[in-house]
Design a protein around this motif. Structure first.
Motif, PDB file in Angstrom:
ATOM      1  N   TRP A 220      -6.966 -13.018   5.311  1.00 23.84           N
ATOM      2  CA  TRP A 220      -8.319 -12.857   5.851  1.00 23.84           C
ATOM      3  C   TRP A 220      -8.348 -13.102   7.368  1.00 23.84           C
ATOM      4  CZ3 TRP A 220     -12.280 -10.568   3.707  1.00 23.84           C
ATOM      5  CH2 TRP A 220     -12.306 -10.433   2.312  1.00 23.84           C
ATOM      6  N   TRP A 221      -7.486 -14.035   7.846  1.00 23.08           N
ATOM      7  CA  TRP A 221      -7.382 -14.238   9.304  1.00 23.08           C
ATOM      8  C   TRP A 221      -6.906 -12.966   9.997  1.00 23.08           C
ATOM      9  CZ3 TRP A 221      -2.594 -13.859  11.742  1.00 23.08           C
ATOM     10  CH2 TRP A 221      -2.616 -14.028  13.130  1.00 23.08           C
ATOM     11  N   ARG A 222      -5.881 -12.331   9.410  1.00 23.66           N
ATOM     12  CA  ARG A 222      -5.305 -11.144  10.024  1.00 23.66           C
ATOM     13  C   ARG A 222      -6.336 -10.008  10.064  1.00 23.66           C
ATOM     14  NH1 ARG A 222      -0.499 -10.727  11.533  1.00 23.66           N
ATOM     15  NH2 ARG A 222       0.196 -12.426  10.194  1.00 23.66           N
ATOM     16  N   ARG A 223      -7.081  -9.860   8.965  1.00 24.93           N
ATOM     17  CA  ARG A 223      -8.120  -8.826   8.939  1.00 24.93           C
ATOM     18  C   ARG A 223      -9.146  -9.079  10.040  1.00 24.93           C
ATOM     19  NH1 ARG A 223      -9.714  -8.214   2.535  1.00 24.93           N
ATOM     20  NH2 ARG A 223      -7.735  -7.307   1.819  1.00 24.93           N
ATOM     21  N   TYR A 224      -9.566 -10.336  10.152  1.00 26.53           N
ATOM     22  CA  TYR A 224     -10.586 -10.671  11.140  1.00 26.53           C
ATOM     23  C   TYR A 224     -10.032 -10.509  12.548  1.00 26.53           C
ATOM     24  CZ  TYR A 224     -14.486 -13.084  13.326  1.00 26.53           C
ATOM     25  OH  TYR A 224     -15.571 -13.379  14.112  1.00 26.53           O
ATOM     26  N   ALA A 225      -8.782 -10.932  12.742  1.00 25.71           N
ATOM     27  CA  ALA A 225      -8.160 -10.826  14.065  1.00 25.71           C
ATOM     28  C   ALA A 225      -8.023  -9.371  14.476  1.00 25.71           C
ATOM     29  CB  ALA A 225      -6.788 -11.512  14.043  1.00 25.71           C
ATOM     30  N   ASP A 226      -7.595  -8.530  13.577  1.00 28.72           N
ATOM     31  CA  ASP A 226      -7.483  -7.095  13.900  1.00 28.72           C
ATOM     32  C   ASP A 226      -8.841  -6.524  14.295  1.00 28.72           C
ATOM     33  OD1 ASP A 226      -4.816  -7.220  13.312  1.00 28.72           O
ATOM     34  OD2 ASP A 226      -5.007  -6.363  11.284  1.00 28.72           O
TER      35      ASP A 226
END
Length: 310
Positions: free
Chosen positions: A267-273
């Motif tokens: 979920w961090w990676r999705r938000y960061a992207d």
């Protein structure tokens, strides 16, 4: 006796001659008519008795019914005095009259029996309708009671889940024995079958998971701001490119701990992207709004030349 016969017999009697004809006829009628009526009534009574005795004789036989015929039964009746008491010419007529009475009685009995059967059938039908209506009412009441019991059972079981199951990664297999130890019996209520309890459990866990995701996304929004997203570390990494750096900032918050471990980085990676895309779009828009220095220097002399000409 009529007047002519009386006159022939007593016409020379002084008592007869002492009155005129009208008076003689009147007195004669006063005397004779009651006697004549009495005789007629006696004859009728005798005839009626004979008729009644004749029909009684027919009833006593027992084998005479509405289908009997005079020609077949008369010989067996000849020895009975009641048979002889009736004139020969009247016997068959009385027999037929008796048979008609039997037939009429049978028809009346049949109509009465039919009416009774119909009434009994109507009564049975009313009873059946009443029983059906009562059964439907009882079924409806039972359905309402079952619905109420099930609603109470669902509410109680959901309250138990809220009390006991707080982990969105909880397993039904592992949680079921713990839930069934509830002293209030909320996990063993007969109004909820096992499949229904499992479904409610999974709905509860899914609700916990969705809440964890919402809270974790809210945490990401709180921590990963524009300032932190554009601030690079010494090694060139930042909170958008380094999970270890992001985890360091997220970890102190309870919302991080409640999120399933295997999904935190995802979920961090999705938000960061998503943030990186927004940062790029914002940077492009700023570059488009900034004036081009080279173009300005090329245009300025021409402007001054035009001004000198003026």
């Amino acid at each position: 006796m009529d007047y002519e016969n009386f006159a022939k017999k007593w016409g020379h009697d002084q008592r007869f001659e002492a009155l005129d004809r009208k008076e003689r006829e009147s007195l004669l009628n006063e005397r004779v008519l009651p006697l004549r009526r009495a005789v007629e009534e006696k004859v009728k009574a005798i005839q009626a008795a004979s008729v009644a005795s004749f029909k009684a004789m027919l009833r006593d036989r027992g084998d005479i019914n509405s289908g009997s015929r005079w020609s077949r039964v008369k010989d067996s009746l000849r020895s009975d005095s009641r048979y002889k008491a009736v004139k020969r010419e009247d016997r068959e007529a009385l027999f037929n009259e008796y048979v008609d009475e039997l037939r009429a009685a049978e028809q009346e009995a049949e109509r009465a029996a039919k009416a009774k059967r119909e009434e009994e059938e109507k009564l049975k039908e009313r009873k059946r309708e009443m029983l059906k209506r009562k059964e439907r009412e009882e079924q409806e009441m039972e359905r309402v009671r079952m619905k109420a019991r099930r609603k109470d059972a669902v509410t109680s079981y959901q309250a138990l889940l809220t009390e006991r199951i707080k982990d969105c990664e909880a397993s039904w297999t592992e949680s079921r024995p713990k839930l069934e130890k509830d002293p209030l019996g909320r996990a063993t209520n007969s109004d909820l079958d096992l499949a229904e309890r499992e479904r409610l459990f999974r709905e509860h866990v899914n609700g916990l998971y969705e809440r964890c995701v919402r809270e974790y996304r809210s945490l990401l929004a709180d921590v990963i701001t524009v300032d932190t997203a554009t601030k690079d570390l010494e090694d060139g990494k930042n909170i958008l490119t380094s999970w270890s750096e992001a985890k360091r900032l997220l970890k102190p918050d309870q919302r991080y701990a409640r999120m399933p471990r295997r999904e935190r980085e995802l979920w961090w990676r999705r938000y960061a992207d998503d943030v990186q895309r927004r940062v790029k779009v914002t940077g492009s828009e700023r570059n488009e709004d900034k004036p081009n220095v080279d173009d300005s220097s090329k245009r300025s002399p021409g402007v001054r030349k035009n001004q000198s000409r003026r």
